[in-house]
Design a protein around this motif. Sequence first.
Motif, PDB file in Angstrom:
ATOM      1  N   TYR A   1       0.795  -1.229   0.000  1.00 49.02           N
ATOM      2  CA  TYR A   1       0.000   0.000   0.000  1.00 49.02           C
ATOM      3  C   TYR A   1       0.828   1.280   0.000  1.00 49.02           C
ATOM      4  CZ  TYR A   1      -3.827  -3.139   1.011  1.00 49.02           C
ATOM      5  OH  TYR A   1      -4.747  -4.137   0.932  1.00 49.02           O
ATOM      6  N   VAL A   2       2.028   1.213   0.605  1.00 49.77           N
ATOM      7  CA  VAL A   2       2.836   2.432   0.758  1.00 49.77           C
ATOM      8  C   VAL A   2       3.920   2.456  -0.323  1.00 49.77           C
ATOM      9  CG1 VAL A   2       4.355   3.737   2.320  1.00 49.77           C
ATOM     10  CG2 VAL A   2       2.417   2.448   3.253  1.00 49.77           C
ATOM     11  N   MET A   3       4.125   3.610  -0.958  1.00 44.28           N
ATOM     12  CA  MET A   3       5.181   3.742  -1.964  1.00 44.28           C
ATOM     13  C   MET A   3       6.533   3.405  -1.356  1.00 44.28           C
ATOM     14  SD  MET A   3       4.596   7.126  -4.218  1.00 44.28           S
ATOM     15  CE  MET A   3       3.007   7.493  -4.937  1.00 44.28           C
ATOM     16  N   LYS A   4       7.362   2.747  -2.147  1.00 45.49           N
ATOM     17  CA  LYS A   4       8.682   2.351  -1.630  1.00 45.49           C
ATOM     18  C   LYS A   4       9.688   3.465  -1.849  1.00 45.49           C
ATOM     19  CE  LYS A   4       9.400  -2.371  -0.764  1.00 45.49           C
ATOM     20  NZ  LYS A   4      10.456  -3.364  -0.753  1.00 45.49           N
ATOM     21  N   THR A   5       9.526   4.566  -1.120  1.00 48.07           N
ATOM     22  CA  THR A   5      10.512   5.637  -1.239  1.00 48.07           C
ATOM     23  C   THR A   5      11.598   5.517  -0.176  1.00 48.07           C
ATOM     24  OG1 THR A   5       9.279   7.142   0.178  1.00 48.07           O
ATOM     25  CG2 THR A   5       8.789   7.250  -2.163  1.00 48.07           C
ATOM     26  N   TYR A   6      11.485   4.560   0.709  1.00 50.99           N
ATOM     27  CA  TYR A   6      12.495   4.375   1.759  1.00 50.99           C
ATOM     28  C   TYR A   6      12.984   2.930   1.745  1.00 50.99           C
ATOM     29  CZ  TYR A   6      10.156   8.546   3.578  1.00 50.99           C
ATOM     30  OH  TYR A   6       9.602   9.783   3.714  1.00 50.99           O
ATOM     31  N   ALA A   7      14.274   2.725   2.023  1.00 46.09           N
ATOM     32  CA  ALA A   7      14.797   1.384   2.264  1.00 46.09           C
ATOM     33  C   ALA A   7      14.670   1.150   3.767  1.00 46.09           C
ATOM     34  CB  ALA A   7      16.245   1.303   1.830  1.00 46.09           C
ATOM     35  N   ARG A   8      13.573   0.537   4.182  1.00 39.36           N
ATOM     36  CA  ARG A   8      13.302   0.390   5.613  1.00 39.36           C
ATOM     37  C   ARG A   8      13.983  -0.840   6.188  1.00 39.36           C
ATOM     38  NH1 ARG A   8       8.413   3.548   6.664  1.00 39.36           N
ATOM     39  NH2 ARG A   8       7.529   4.121   4.656  1.00 39.36           N
ATOM     40  N   TYR A   9      14.367  -0.767   7.446  1.00 38.41           N
ATOM     41  CA  TYR A   9      14.821  -1.954   8.159  1.00 38.41           C
ATOM     42  C   TYR A   9      13.595  -2.836   8.413  1.00 38.41           C
ATOM     43  CZ  TYR A   9      19.094   0.670   8.912  1.00 38.41           C
ATOM     44  OH  TYR A   9      20.243   1.396   8.709  1.00 38.41           O
ATOM     45  N   PRO A  10      13.764  -4.153   8.430  1.00 39.07           N
ATOM     46  CA  PRO A  10      12.601  -5.041   8.628  1.00 39.07           C
ATOM     47  C   PRO A  10      12.180  -5.097  10.102  1.00 39.07           C
ATOM     48  CG  PRO A  10      14.586  -6.344   8.355  1.00 39.07           C
ATOM     49  CD  PRO A  10      15.006  -4.900   8.211  1.00 39.07           C
ATOM     50  N   ILE A  11      11.851  -3.943  10.631  1.00 42.32           N
ATOM     51  CA  ILE A  11      11.455  -3.820  12.037  1.00 42.32           C
ATOM     52  C   ILE A  11      10.164  -3.010  12.042  1.00 42.32           C
ATOM     53  CG2 ILE A  11      12.060  -2.793  14.277  1.00 42.32           C
ATOM     54  CD1 ILE A  11      15.022  -2.940  13.379  1.00 42.32           C
ATOM     55  N   THR A  12       9.129  -3.496  12.740  1.00 47.86           N
ATOM     56  CA  THR A  12       7.900  -2.708  12.869  1.00 47.86           C
ATOM     57  C   THR A  12       7.824  -2.200  14.294  1.00 47.86           C
ATOM     58  OG1 THR A  12       6.830  -4.064  11.194  1.00 47.86           O
ATOM     59  CG2 THR A  12       5.394  -2.705  12.571  1.00 47.86           C
ATOM     60  N   LEU A  13       7.986  -0.909  14.470  1.00 50.24           N
ATOM     61  CA  LEU A  13       8.010  -0.332  15.814  1.00 50.24           C
ATOM     62  C   LEU A  13       6.591  -0.037  16.278  1.00 50.24           C
ATOM     63  CD1 LEU A  13      11.153   1.932  15.447  1.00 50.24           C
ATOM     64  CD2 LEU A  13      10.975  -0.250  16.666  1.00 50.24           C
ATOM     65  N   SER A  39      29.175   2.351   6.805  1.00 52.43           N
ATOM     66  CA  SER A  39      28.397   2.754   7.982  1.00 52.43           C
ATOM     67  C   SER A  39      27.163   1.867   8.129  1.00 52.43           C
ATOM     68  CB  SER A  39      27.993   4.229   7.864  1.00 52.43           C
ATOM     69  OG  SER A  39      27.408   4.490   6.620  1.00 52.43           O
ATOM     70  N   ALA A  40      26.595   1.429   6.990  1.00 53.77           N
ATOM     71  CA  ALA A  40      25.400   0.579   7.044  1.00 53.77           C
ATOM     72  C   ALA A  40      25.697  -0.727   7.788  1.00 53.77           C
ATOM     73  CB  ALA A  40      24.901   0.290   5.635  1.00 53.77           C
ATOM     74  N   GLN A  41      26.904  -1.269   7.606  1.00 54.92           N
ATOM     75  CA  GLN A  41      27.254  -2.526   8.306  1.00 54.92           C
ATOM     76  C   GLN A  41      27.368  -2.309   9.809  1.00 54.92           C
ATOM     77  OE1 GLN A  41      30.598  -3.169   5.350  1.00 54.92           O
ATOM     78  NE2 GLN A  41      30.278  -5.271   6.050  1.00 54.92           N
ATOM     79  N   VAL A  42      27.971  -1.192  10.195  1.00 56.63           N
ATOM     80  CA  VAL A  42      28.099  -0.895  11.630  1.00 56.63           C
ATOM     81  C   VAL A  42      26.711  -0.683  12.232  1.00 56.63           C
ATOM     82  CG1 VAL A  42      29.055   0.720  13.329  1.00 56.63           C
ATOM     83  CG2 VAL A  42      30.388   0.111  11.296  1.00 56.63           C
ATOM     84  N   VAL A  43      25.870   0.056  11.507  1.00 56.51           N
ATOM     85  CA  VAL A  43      24.505   0.303  11.989  1.00 56.51           C
ATOM     86  C   VAL A  43      23.757  -1.020  12.145  1.00 56.51           C
ATOM     87  CG1 VAL A  43      22.265   1.293  11.312  1.00 56.51           C
ATOM     88  CG2 VAL A  43      24.358   2.668  11.106  1.00 56.51           C
ATOM     89  N   GLN A  44      23.904  -1.926  11.153  1.00 60.94           N
ATOM     90  CA  GLN A  44      23.201  -3.223  11.235  1.00 60.94           C
ATOM     91  C   GLN A  44      23.678  -4.017  12.449  1.00 60.94           C
ATOM     92  OE1 GLN A  44      20.492  -4.290   9.279  1.00 60.94           O
ATOM     93  NE2 GLN A  44      20.454  -5.619  11.095  1.00 60.94           N
TER      94      GLN A  44
END
Length: 425
Positions: A32-44, A376-381
């Motif tokens: 339903y939502v446009m994919k304008t973000y590369a989201r982490y697979p986490i639903t807060l 930086s993405a690896q450190v963040v992950q």
Amino acid sequence: MSPEALLQTAAAIAESPTGVSSTFTSEEFDDYVMKTYARYPITLERGAGCRVWDTEGREYLDFVAGIATCTLGHAHPVMVEAVTQQIQTLHHVSNLYYTSAQGELAKCLVNHSCADRAFFCNSGAEANEGAIKLARKYAHTVLGIADPVIITAHASFHGRTLATITATGQPKYQKDFSPLVPGFHYVPYNDLAALEQAIADLDKDERRVAAILLEALQGEGGVRPGDQAYFQRIREICDQKGILLICDEVQVGMGRTGKLWGYENLGIEPDIFTSAKGLGGGIPIGAMLCKEFCNVFHPGDHASTFGGNPFACAVALAVCQFIERENLLANVQERGEQLRAGLQSIAARYPDKVAEVRGWGLINGLEIKPDLELTSAQVVQSAIDQGVLLVPAGPKVVRFVPPLIVNAAEVDQAIQAVDQAFASL
Ligand SMILES: *Cc1c(COP(=O)(O)O)cnc(C)c1O
């Protein structure tokens, strides 16, 4: 307030019937939502203080804070009270009328900054659009410039509208969106000679330079603090030539640097500045402020339907008053020093991996050595896997922008997660 009490407040709010399902999956979301973000697979699902929880009940320490936005963290009682009070009193009318909330917030910002007047909108990009329009009107009506140019910096970030992606000195945000807005020119940040040359070139045949728009510290561009001598010389040049100096304070304003405004770290005053991210503690609001001499907007020149509504303004006012009442800037300075010291010791332990640690107050960046493949993405992950949310500022910089209420134990936890990340990567 104790974490337990904060949790109870959050739980009470979570129980209220908003119609939000707790079982909505990320797969369904993407239908339903446009994919304008590369989201982490986490639903807060909920938050309290500096912590958030996902739908699986996993806890995270939040050093992203909505990207430098949740000034008082999550479900803060002061925010809960302000939101509840104002929604029950008056949430939105129109700028056809006066409201006390908008006036009070403007007064608070003006009294605590170098500016004389405020205009309210709903986001950082909009605030910068307002600043660009104000500078152009000033150029046309006061400076007599027919074809005004605004100088901005490489690696800057000013938002995602057409004018603000044009102002943003990063081609990746402009790609595929041409034609861009005319009237912008880019220079390397913190490079005085390049700026002076650009002004000389642009003004060669007729006067064109109307304004210089810079972040006091470049946030998205890699957490790069502005150089004091650079900004002080720019202030002199602007005064000599009648050029407007605009500071984009969207990410660094509202106390994040340990001073209320980023420009205070540089010993200068801008003529115009913008604020948004932390201003409402996570409630959408933006502001563009200016000194009286360049306050050239008249009725009809600029507007926003939602801008400055009593709901957003009352919450932002509560955030501003809390910062002052609780002397929150002292916490920002102390926790910032603790965080930088911790990151410096990580840099000392992994000298072949870490290039530099830099920042002001509670906006800090750790830069990874450029020649390494490590991102930086690896450190963040890795930090996320350890239950700490961080956000990159570009491919090589890990950014730390926790709520300004963060405590010493929470800073230690984040440092440990980063240490562990470097040990394992
Ligand atoms: C985030 C940001 C913006 C854009 O703000 P939005 O609210 O996303 O429009 C503009 N300038 C700076 C410096 C920012 O960090």
